[in-house]
Design a protein around this motif. Sequence first.
Motif, PDB file in Angstrom:
ATOM      1  N   GLU A  14       0.818  -1.206   0.000  1.00  0.00           N
ATOM      2  CA  GLU A  14       0.000   0.000   0.000  1.00  0.00           C
ATOM      3  C   GLU A  14       0.856   1.262   0.000  1.00  0.00           C
ATOM      4  O   GLU A  14       1.787   1.409   0.788  1.00  0.00           O
ATOM      5  N   GLY A  15       0.548   2.151  -0.928  1.00  0.00           N
ATOM      6  CA  GLY A  15       1.247   3.419  -1.032  1.00  0.00           C
ATOM      7  C   GLY A  15       2.573   3.345  -1.770  1.00  0.00           C
ATOM      8  O   GLY A  15       3.205   4.361  -2.014  1.00  0.00           O
ATOM      9  N   MET A  16       2.987   2.146  -2.154  1.00  0.00           N
ATOM     10  CA  MET A  16       4.261   1.970  -2.853  1.00  0.00           C
ATOM     11  C   MET A  16       4.024   2.116  -4.354  1.00  0.00           C
ATOM     12  O   MET A  16       3.040   1.609  -4.894  1.00  0.00           O
ATOM     13  N   SER A  17       4.904   2.799  -5.015  1.00  0.00           N
ATOM     14  CA  SER A  17       4.828   2.926  -6.462  1.00  0.00           C
ATOM     15  C   SER A  17       5.106   1.556  -7.089  1.00  0.00           C
ATOM     16  O   SER A  17       6.029   0.857  -6.659  1.00  0.00           O
ATOM     17  N   PRO A  18       4.326   1.144  -8.099  1.00  0.00           N
ATOM     18  CA  PRO A  18       4.522  -0.181  -8.697  1.00  0.00           C
ATOM     19  C   PRO A  18       5.948  -0.451  -9.166  1.00  0.00           C
ATOM     20  O   PRO A  18       6.419  -1.590  -9.073  1.00  0.00           O
ATOM     21  N   GLU A  19       6.652   0.557  -9.627  1.00  0.00           N
ATOM     22  CA  GLU A  19       8.033   0.317 -10.069  1.00  0.00           C
ATOM     23  C   GLU A  19       8.965   0.024  -8.893  1.00  0.00           C
ATOM     24  O   GLU A  19      10.087  -0.448  -9.094  1.00  0.00           O
ATOM     25  N   ASN A  20       8.477   0.267  -7.668  1.00  0.00           N
ATOM     26  CA  ASN A  20       9.262  -0.035  -6.474  1.00  0.00           C
ATOM     27  C   ASN A  20       8.818  -1.313  -5.769  1.00  0.00           C
ATOM     28  O   ASN A  20       9.356  -1.645  -4.718  1.00  0.00           O
ATOM     29  N   TYR A  21       7.825  -2.013  -6.346  1.00  0.00           N
ATOM     30  CA  TYR A  21       7.400  -3.278  -5.755  1.00  0.00           C
ATOM     31  C   TYR A  21       8.600  -4.221  -5.692  1.00  0.00           C
ATOM     32  O   TYR A  21       9.431  -4.242  -6.616  1.00  0.00           O
ATOM     33  N   PRO A  22       8.678  -5.040  -4.655  1.00  0.00           N
ATOM     34  CA  PRO A  22       9.724  -6.064  -4.613  1.00  0.00           C
ATOM     35  C   PRO A  22       9.635  -6.969  -5.845  1.00  0.00           C
ATOM     36  O   PRO A  22       8.557  -7.168  -6.426  1.00  0.00           O
ATOM     37  N   LEU A  23      10.753  -7.508  -6.218  1.00  0.00           N
ATOM     38  CA  LEU A  23      10.874  -8.300  -7.436  1.00  0.00           C
ATOM     39  C   LEU A  23       9.849  -9.429  -7.526  1.00  0.00           C
ATOM     40  O   LEU A  23       9.284  -9.671  -8.590  1.00  0.00           O
ATOM     41  N   ILE A  24       9.585 -10.113  -6.436  1.00  0.00           N
ATOM     42  CA  ILE A  24       8.658 -11.240  -6.483  1.00  0.00           C
ATOM     43  C   ILE A  24       7.255 -10.795  -6.871  1.00  0.00           C
ATOM     44  O   ILE A  24       6.552 -11.490  -7.606  1.00  0.00           O
ATOM     45  N   ARG A  46      16.597 -12.670 -12.736  1.00  0.00           N
ATOM     46  CA  ARG A  46      17.104 -12.019 -11.518  1.00  0.00           C
ATOM     47  C   ARG A  46      16.682 -12.782 -10.268  1.00  0.00           C
ATOM     48  O   ARG A  46      17.478 -12.978  -9.344  1.00  0.00           O
ATOM     49  N   LEU A  47      15.427 -13.231 -10.239  1.00  0.00           N
ATOM     50  CA  LEU A  47      14.956 -13.988  -9.076  1.00  0.00           C
ATOM     51  C   LEU A  47      15.683 -15.323  -8.951  1.00  0.00           C
ATOM     52  O   LEU A  47      16.070 -15.724  -7.849  1.00  0.00           O
ATOM     53  N   TYR A  48      15.876 -16.007 -10.063  1.00  0.00           N
ATOM     54  CA  TYR A  48      16.545 -17.301  -9.994  1.00  0.00           C
ATOM     55  C   TYR A  48      18.028 -17.159  -9.655  1.00  0.00           C
ATOM     56  O   TYR A  48      18.595 -18.036  -8.996  1.00  0.00           O
ATOM     57  N   GLU A  49      18.635 -16.078 -10.055  1.00  0.00           N
ATOM     58  CA  GLU A  49      20.013 -15.827  -9.637  1.00  0.00           C
ATOM     59  C   GLU A  49      20.062 -15.598  -8.125  1.00  0.00           C
ATOM     60  O   GLU A  49      20.922 -16.144  -7.430  1.00  0.00           O
ATOM     61  N   ALA A  50      19.133 -14.801  -7.619  1.00  0.00           N
ATOM     62  CA  ALA A  50      19.068 -14.568  -6.173  1.00  0.00           C
ATOM     63  C   ALA A  50      18.808 -15.879  -5.436  1.00  0.00           C
ATOM     64  O   ALA A  50      19.412 -16.161  -4.394  1.00  0.00           O
ATOM     65  N   SER A  57      14.137 -16.424   0.532  1.00  0.00           N
ATOM     66  CA  SER A  57      13.659 -17.285   1.613  1.00  0.00           C
ATOM     67  C   SER A  57      12.933 -18.504   1.037  1.00  0.00           C
ATOM     68  O   SER A  57      12.566 -18.527  -0.148  1.00  0.00           O
ATOM     69  N   GLU A  58      12.683 -19.471   1.895  1.00  0.00           N
ATOM     70  CA  GLU A  58      11.900 -20.635   1.474  1.00  0.00           C
ATOM     71  C   GLU A  58      10.497 -20.207   1.047  1.00  0.00           C
ATOM     72  O   GLU A  58       9.931 -20.773   0.113  1.00  0.00           O
ATOM     73  N   GLU A  59       9.952 -19.204   1.721  1.00  0.00           N
ATOM     74  CA  GLU A  59       8.634 -18.692   1.371  1.00  0.00           C
ATOM     75  C   GLU A  59       8.640 -18.103  -0.041  1.00  0.00           C
ATOM     76  O   GLU A  59       7.737 -18.375  -0.840  1.00  0.00           O
ATOM     77  N   ILE A  60       9.642 -17.311  -0.354  1.00  0.00           N
ATOM     78  CA  ILE A  60       9.763 -16.722  -1.697  1.00  0.00           C
ATOM     79  C   ILE A  60       9.981 -17.826  -2.722  1.00  0.00           C
ATOM     80  O   ILE A  60       9.384 -17.803  -3.803  1.00  0.00           O
ATOM     81  N   ASN A  61      10.808 -18.804  -2.408  1.00  0.00           N
ATOM     82  CA  ASN A  61      11.048 -19.915  -3.331  1.00  0.00           C
ATOM     83  C   ASN A  61       9.752 -20.660  -3.646  1.00  0.00           C
ATOM     84  O   ASN A  61       9.476 -20.991  -4.811  1.00  0.00           O
TER      85      ASN A  61
END
Length: 77
Positions: A14-24, A46-50, A57-61
């Motif tokens: 909420e309130g975050m600009s879409p271009e600043n959303y986290p990568l996931i 980029r996500l798979y490199e990370a 995290s396991e949650e993000i994976n």
Amino acid sequence: MPGSGYEALHPELEGMSPENYPLIYRYEILADVAPTSQDFLRTRDRLYEARSTGQTSEEINAYMDRIDSQVSGKRNQ
């Protein structure tokens, strides 16, 4: 799509600009609206490199795996 509707589902954005959303979150949006786009492929890379360097995290994976399954299912329809 990013914006108020997406933010209602993800109040942490909420309130975050879409271009600043986290990568996931950008990955999830692109998987839904443009799964063959260059932006989607770059974001996925980029996500798979990370992931390969232990920066996710396991949650993000698990979230990435669900998104990938959905994209795969769409391609097979």
